[in-house]
Design an enzyme around this catalytic site. Structure first.
Site, PDB file in Angstrom:
ATOM      1  N   CYS A 288       4.618  15.970  -5.008  1.00  0.00           N
ATOM      2  CA  CYS A 288       5.328  15.619  -4.007  1.00  0.00           C
ATOM      3  C   CYS A 288       6.625  16.512  -3.851  1.00  0.00           C
ATOM      4  O   CYS A 288       7.236  16.529  -2.651  1.00  0.00           O
ATOM      5  CB  CYS A 288       5.950  14.183  -4.156  1.00  0.00           C
TER       6      CYS A 288
ATOM      7  N   ASN B 231       3.031   7.669   1.999  1.00  0.00           N
ATOM      8  CA  ASN B 231       3.223   8.649   1.069  1.00  0.00           C
ATOM      9  C   ASN B 231       2.101   9.860   1.227  1.00  0.00           C
ATOM     10  O   ASN B 231       1.076   9.559   1.085  1.00  0.00           O
ATOM     11  CB  ASN B 231       3.488   8.184  -0.129  1.00  0.00           C
TER      12      ASN B 231
ATOM     13  N   HIS C 287      11.340  13.063   0.151  1.00  0.00           N
ATOM     14  CA  HIS C 287       9.928  12.660  -0.109  1.00  0.00           C
ATOM     15  C   HIS C 287       9.858  11.206   0.351  1.00  0.00           C
ATOM     16  O   HIS C 287      10.767  10.188   0.200  1.00  0.00           O
ATOM     17  CB  HIS C 287       9.631  12.932  -1.444  1.00  0.00           C
TER      18      HIS C 287
HETATM   19  O1  UT7 Z   1       5.154   9.987  -4.750  1.00  0.00           O
HETATM   20  C1  UT7 Z   1       5.857   9.974  -5.700  1.00  0.00           C
HETATM   21  C2  UT7 Z   1       5.803   9.148  -6.750  1.00  0.00           C
HETATM   22  N1  UT7 Z   1       5.593   7.797  -6.574  1.00  0.00           N
HETATM   23  C3  UT7 Z   1       6.613   6.737  -6.720  1.00  0.00           C
HETATM   24  O2  UT7 Z   1       7.676   7.134  -6.918  1.00  0.00           O
HETATM   25  C4  UT7 Z   1       6.051   5.278  -6.466  1.00  0.00           C
HETATM   26  C5  UT7 Z   1       7.258   4.626  -6.890  1.00  0.00           C
HETATM   27  N2  UT7 Z   1       6.695   3.364  -7.298  1.00  0.00           N
HETATM   28  C6  UT7 Z   1       6.705   2.261  -6.083  1.00  0.00           C
HETATM   29  O3  UT7 Z   1       6.849   2.677  -5.053  1.00  0.00           O
HETATM   30  C7  UT7 Z   1       6.426   0.782  -6.484  1.00  0.00           C
HETATM   31  O4  UT7 Z   1       6.557   0.587  -8.108  1.00  0.00           O
HETATM   32  C8  UT7 Z   1       5.146   0.397  -6.066  1.00  0.00           C
HETATM   33  C9  UT7 Z   1       5.172   0.142  -4.479  1.00  0.00           C
HETATM   34  C10 UT7 Z   1       3.976   1.333  -6.434  1.00  0.00           C
HETATM   35  C11 UT7 Z   1       4.930  -1.147  -6.577  1.00  0.00           C
HETATM   36  O5  UT7 Z   1       5.839  -1.903  -6.456  1.00  0.00           O
HETATM   37  P1  UT7 Z   1       6.603  -2.789  -7.589  1.00  0.00           P
HETATM   38  O6  UT7 Z   1       7.614  -3.559  -6.823  1.00  0.00           O
HETATM   39  O7  UT7 Z   1       6.974  -1.962  -8.558  1.00  0.00           O
HETATM   40  O8  UT7 Z   1       5.297  -3.779  -7.956  1.00  0.00           O
HETATM   41  P2  UT7 Z   1       4.473  -3.741  -9.423  1.00  0.00           P
HETATM   42  O9  UT7 Z   1       3.787  -2.886  -9.871  1.00  0.00           O
HETATM   43  O10 UT7 Z   1       5.506  -4.122 -10.549  1.00  0.00           O
HETATM   44  O11 UT7 Z   1       3.658  -4.901  -9.387  1.00  0.00           O
HETATM   45  C12 UT7 Z   1       4.158  -6.374  -8.832  1.00  0.00           C
HETATM   46  C13 UT7 Z   1       2.930  -7.188  -8.680  1.00  0.00           C
HETATM   47  C14 UT7 Z   1       1.950  -7.282  -9.715  1.00  0.00           C
HETATM   48  O12 UT7 Z   1       1.615  -8.681  -9.963  1.00  0.00           O
HETATM   49  P3  UT7 Z   1       2.215  -9.651 -11.102  1.00  0.00           P
HETATM   50  O13 UT7 Z   1       1.480  -8.793 -12.230  1.00  0.00           O
HETATM   51  O14 UT7 Z   1       3.727  -9.619 -10.983  1.00  0.00           O
HETATM   52  O15 UT7 Z   1       1.492 -10.794 -10.993  1.00  0.00           O
HETATM   53  C15 UT7 Z   1       0.791  -6.210  -8.904  1.00  0.00           C
HETATM   54  O16 UT7 Z   1      -0.405  -6.868  -9.471  1.00  0.00           O
HETATM   55  O17 UT7 Z   1       2.375  -6.953  -7.403  1.00  0.00           O
HETATM   56  C16 UT7 Z   1       1.183  -6.900  -7.463  1.00  0.00           C
HETATM   57  N3  UT7 Z   1       0.511  -6.091  -6.563  1.00  0.00           N
HETATM   58  C17 UT7 Z   1       0.128  -6.158  -5.370  1.00  0.00           C
HETATM   59  N4  UT7 Z   1       0.245  -7.355  -4.846  1.00  0.00           N
HETATM   60  C18 UT7 Z   1      -0.202  -7.420  -3.367  1.00  0.00           C
HETATM   61  C19 UT7 Z   1       0.309  -4.492  -6.829  1.00  0.00           C
HETATM   62  N5  UT7 Z   1       0.052  -4.135  -5.580  1.00  0.00           N
HETATM   63  C20 UT7 Z   1      -0.255  -5.190  -4.637  1.00  0.00           C
HETATM   64  C21 UT7 Z   1      -0.652  -5.045  -3.295  1.00  0.00           C
HETATM   65  N6  UT7 Z   1      -0.616  -6.398  -2.806  1.00  0.00           N
HETATM   66  N7  UT7 Z   1      -1.174  -4.057  -2.580  1.00  0.00           N
END
Ligand code: UT7
Length: 330
Positions: A117, A287, A256
């Site tokens: 990125c 992204n 980004h």
């Molecule tokens: O491009 C350069 C580098 N990339 C980044 O910098 C990305 C950085 N990270 C993020 O943007 C975020 O961490 C994400 C958007 C990827 C994820 O958001 P989060 O708030 O960190 O969610 P999480 O991964 O901690 O997941 C929370 C919950 C989980 O469920 P439980 O374990 O709490 O029951 C996931 O299974 O959300 C669930 N989950 C979803 N639910 C519905 C993960 N993806 C989805 C989804 N729809 N698409």
């Protein structure tokens, strides 16, 4: 003029987005997710997806043609082509060689740059060195990605995030202003947080059997999130402080576009107003790795968000880990 005194600036920008749009409603029909989750957790509503037969080279060349037209220079005036991509059409030839051929440019050095990125900011910095050193006058920097090709479309934690597209800029000498300061960095110890293995990476040569099948992008999102906020904030401050600038002096931060929550947290730490000083386009783009910053820059220019003399800041973070920030006077 002494090399160090040469000013290097942006002469023209361009962008390209594939026609097909994939909405959150479409994704609701593909994996166990909701528009509400994607919108509140990421800020993304829709993203563009390239056609099966649309290559990264095609998209890069389309963005480059627009950048050349906006710069008012012909392809024959380009001395070097750099393409930032992590989704090249082939290991070789490079996407840069493909873009060169599609634009009808002859013989100039052309190479790909892999910094995920942060690739567009890295590319600008490499271009600046060539121009300042006097071995190139006009450099075409392209960032083009087809992330849909390395996405696991059954993995809801990643497939809702990414899109395809390309952005480009022509860099060259300017009378004053231009690139004021840059900070690039990398930390390979964080490589496992975001990666995609190369198809042939597990092959052991002629006696080791065949390469494994192609792999897809893997990410530990919540760990990356914290690194992104910290490293994008630090990179921005590392650039602006030695220039004697404060956040108030930055007309627009063009970051980004991974997650609006990351970007609002960075804006808060830097003390900038997200409404007026932060450029966001991820709602409609998702992204696009290196192409995100490139397309955001081209769109901000198109919308007339900066005028002569304004200082803008590119700020990127991604796989590697890599990061990079660059202050540019318009
Ligand atoms: O491009 C350069 C580098 N990339 C980044 O910098 C990305 C950085 N990270 C993020 O943007 C975020 O961490 C994400 C958007 C990827 C994820 O958001 P989060 O708030 O960190 O969610 P999480 O991964 O901690 O997941 C929370 C919950 C989980 O469920 P439980 O374990 O709490 O029951 C996931 O299974 O959300 C669930 N989950 C979803 N639910 C519905 C993960 N993806 C989805 C989804 N729809 N698409």
């Amino acid at each position: 003029m002494a090399e160090a005194d040469r000013h290097v600036g942006i002469l023209g920008t361009g962008s390209y987005l594939p026609e097909k749009v994939l909405t959150n409603a479409d994704l609701e029909r593909m994996v166990d997710t909701t528009d509400e989750w994607i919108t509140t957790r990421t800020g993304i509503k829709e993203r563009h997806i390239a056609a099966d037969d649309e290559t990264v080279g095609d998209m890069g060349a389309a963005a480059a043609r627009q950048a050349l037209a906006n710069a008012g220079i012909g392809p024959e005036s380009i001395d070097l082509i750099i393409v930032a991509t992590i989704t090249p059409d082939s290991y070789f030839p490079s996407t840069a060689c493909q873009v060169q051929h599609k634009l009808g440019i002859k013989n100039v050095p052309s190479f790909d740059l892999s910094a995920a990125c942060s690739g567009f900011v890295y590319g600008f910095s490499v271009a600046e060195q060539f121009i300042k050193g006097g071995s190139a006058k006009h450099v075409l920097v392209v960032a083009a990605e087809k992330l849909s090709a390395i996405t696991d479309w059954s993995d809801r934690s990643t497939c809702v995030l990414f899109g395809d597209g390309a952005g480009a800029a022509v860099l060259g000498p300017v009378e004053s202003g231009g690139i004021l300061g840059t900070h690039l960095g990398a930390d390979g110890s964080g490589g496992d947080l975001l990666y995609c293995r190369a198809t042939a990476s597990r092959s052991n040569g002629p006696h080791g059997g065949s390469p494994t099948p192609s792999n897809t992008l893997q990410m530990q999102g919540n760990v990356l999130f914290k690194h992104a906020v910290r490293l994008m904030t630090d990179a921005a401050l590392t650039v602006i402080k030695p220039l004697g600038l404060t956040a108030a002096d930055i007309k627009l931060i063009i970051p980004h576009q991974a997650n609006s929550r990351i970007l609002n947290a960075v804006a808060k730490r830097l003390g900038i107003d997200p409404q007026t000083q932060l450029y966001l386009n991820l709602e409609k783009r998702g992204n696009m790795s290196a192409a995100s910053t490139a397309i955001a820059l081209a769109e901000a220019v198109e919308e007339g968000r900066m005028k002569r003399g304004d200082i803008i800041l590119l700020d990127a973070f991604g796989g590697g880990l890599t990061w990079g920030a660059m202050a540019i006077q318009w």
